[in-house]
Motif scaffolding. Structure first.
Motif, short mmCIF file in Angstrom:
data_model
loop_
_atom_site.label_atom_id
_atom_site.label_comp_id
_atom_site.label_asym_id
_atom_site.label_seq_id
_atom_site.Cartn_x
_atom_site.Cartn_y
_atom_site.Cartn_z
N CYS A 24 40.42 76.51 35.00
CA CYS A 24 40.80 76.98 36.12
C CYS A 24 40.93 76.15 37.13
O CYS A 24 40.17 75.06 37.44
CB CYS A 24 39.78 78.12 36.43
N CYS A 25 41.72 76.21 38.23
CA CYS A 25 42.20 75.13 39.30
C CYS A 25 41.93 75.83 40.45
O CYS A 25 42.61 76.09 41.29
CB CYS A 25 43.47 74.74 39.00
N LYS A 26 40.74 75.75 40.83
CA LYS A 26 40.13 76.49 42.17
C LYS A 26 39.85 75.21 43.12
O LYS A 26 39.44 74.22 42.75
CB LYS A 26 39.13 77.36 41.99
N LYS A 27 39.82 75.57 44.51
CA LYS A 27 39.44 74.75 45.44
C LYS A 27 37.94 74.21 45.47
O LYS A 27 37.16 75.14 44.81
CB LYS A 27 39.83 75.30 46.71
N ILE A 68 46.70 78.85 47.36
CA ILE A 68 45.54 79.31 46.90
C ILE A 68 44.96 78.66 45.63
O ILE A 68 43.76 78.55 45.68
CB ILE A 68 45.66 80.89 46.64
N CYS A 69 45.96 78.32 44.80
CA CYS A 69 45.45 77.63 43.48
C CYS A 69 45.59 76.10 43.68
O CYS A 69 46.59 75.68 44.42
CB CYS A 69 45.92 78.40 42.21
N CYS A 70 44.91 75.55 42.92
CA CYS A 70 45.26 73.95 42.89
C CYS A 70 45.88 73.38 41.53
O CYS A 70 45.44 72.34 40.96
CB CYS A 70 43.93 73.10 42.83
N GLY A 71 46.83 74.19 40.87
CA GLY A 71 47.77 73.79 39.81
C GLY A 71 48.87 72.93 40.01
O GLY A 71 49.34 73.29 41.24
N VAL A 72 49.28 72.26 38.96
CA VAL A 72 50.51 71.70 39.27
C VAL A 72 51.62 72.21 39.40
O VAL A 72 52.63 72.39 40.25
CB VAL A 72 50.50 70.41 38.12
N CYS A 80 43.71 80.22 36.84
CA CYS A 80 43.87 79.75 35.45
C CYS A 80 44.97 79.54 34.81
O CYS A 80 45.92 80.18 35.27
CB CYS A 80 42.76 80.27 34.79
N ASN A 81 45.20 79.00 33.65
CA ASN A 81 46.35 78.79 33.03
C ASN A 81 47.44 78.27 33.75
O ASN A 81 48.54 78.62 33.63
CB ASN A 81 46.69 80.03 32.28
N CYS A 82 47.41 77.39 34.76
CA CYS A 82 48.46 76.81 35.47
C CYS A 82 49.23 75.87 34.73
O CYS A 82 48.62 75.15 33.85
CB CYS A 82 47.61 75.91 36.42
N ASP A 83 50.57 76.12 34.93
CA ASP A 83 51.50 75.18 34.23
C ASP A 83 51.27 73.77 34.79
O ASP A 83 51.19 73.53 35.89
CB ASP A 83 52.91 75.50 34.62
N GLY A 84 51.32 72.92 33.57
CA GLY A 84 50.81 71.45 34.08
C GLY A 84 49.52 71.18 34.42
O GLY A 84 49.29 70.07 34.50
N GLY A 85 48.74 72.02 34.07
CA GLY A 85 47.24 71.77 34.59
C GLY A 85 46.70 71.55 36.05
O GLY A 85 47.54 72.15 36.56
N CYS A 86 45.74 71.20 36.37
CA CYS A 86 45.08 70.94 37.60
C CYS A 86 45.59 69.74 38.22
O CYS A 86 45.99 68.87 37.75
CB CYS A 86 43.67 71.33 37.44
#
Length: 135
Positions: A24-27, A68-72, A80-86
């Protein structure tokens, strides 16, 4: 009928969480101290903690706060499950590099460099009991 649909939705959502471990890619909440007459807004549009010299902000690892999210790439509703990771990076290190001596990091603490920890280890080895002065 709507209740059964809701139950099925919840079960399917829980199944997708169980399929794999997802990052998960949260702030991260960042807190830092500034000089008394300075303005927190000058530092990545941070806000002042009431009647103090401490500022706070919620930032991604690359110091961005735009989404809102910190994903790539795009993420699910839970960040969570961000394309390309955090997004990668060390927040404390980047804050110190960007603002230098104008700030003092409170949270997260900057990581100690390997060189400084080695110096401390060597200091312990160099001192013998006879060199220590009791107080």
């Amino acid at each position: 009928m709507h209740f059964i649909g809701l139950i099925l939705f919840v079960i399917l959502a829980m199944q997708s969480w169980q399929l794999g471990e997802s990052e998960c890619c949260k702030k991260t909440t960042v807190k830092f101290d500034i000089r008394r007459k300075d303005d927190c807004h000058n530092y990545l549009k941070s806000t002042r903690i009431f009647l103090s010299i401490t500022c706070k902000n919620r930032l991604c690892n690359d110091l961005s706060a735009n989404s809102i999210c910190c994903g790539v790439g795009s993420c699910d509703v839970f960040c969570c499950n961000c394309d390309g990771g955090c997004l990668k990076g060390d927040i404390a290190e980047q804050m110190v590099n960007k603002f230098g001596k104008d700030i003092t990091m409170v949270k997260p603490k900057p990581k100690k460099s390997k060189e400084s920890s080695d110096d401390l280890d060597n200091l312990d080895e160099d001192l013998s009991d006879s060199q220590l002065v009791p107080y």
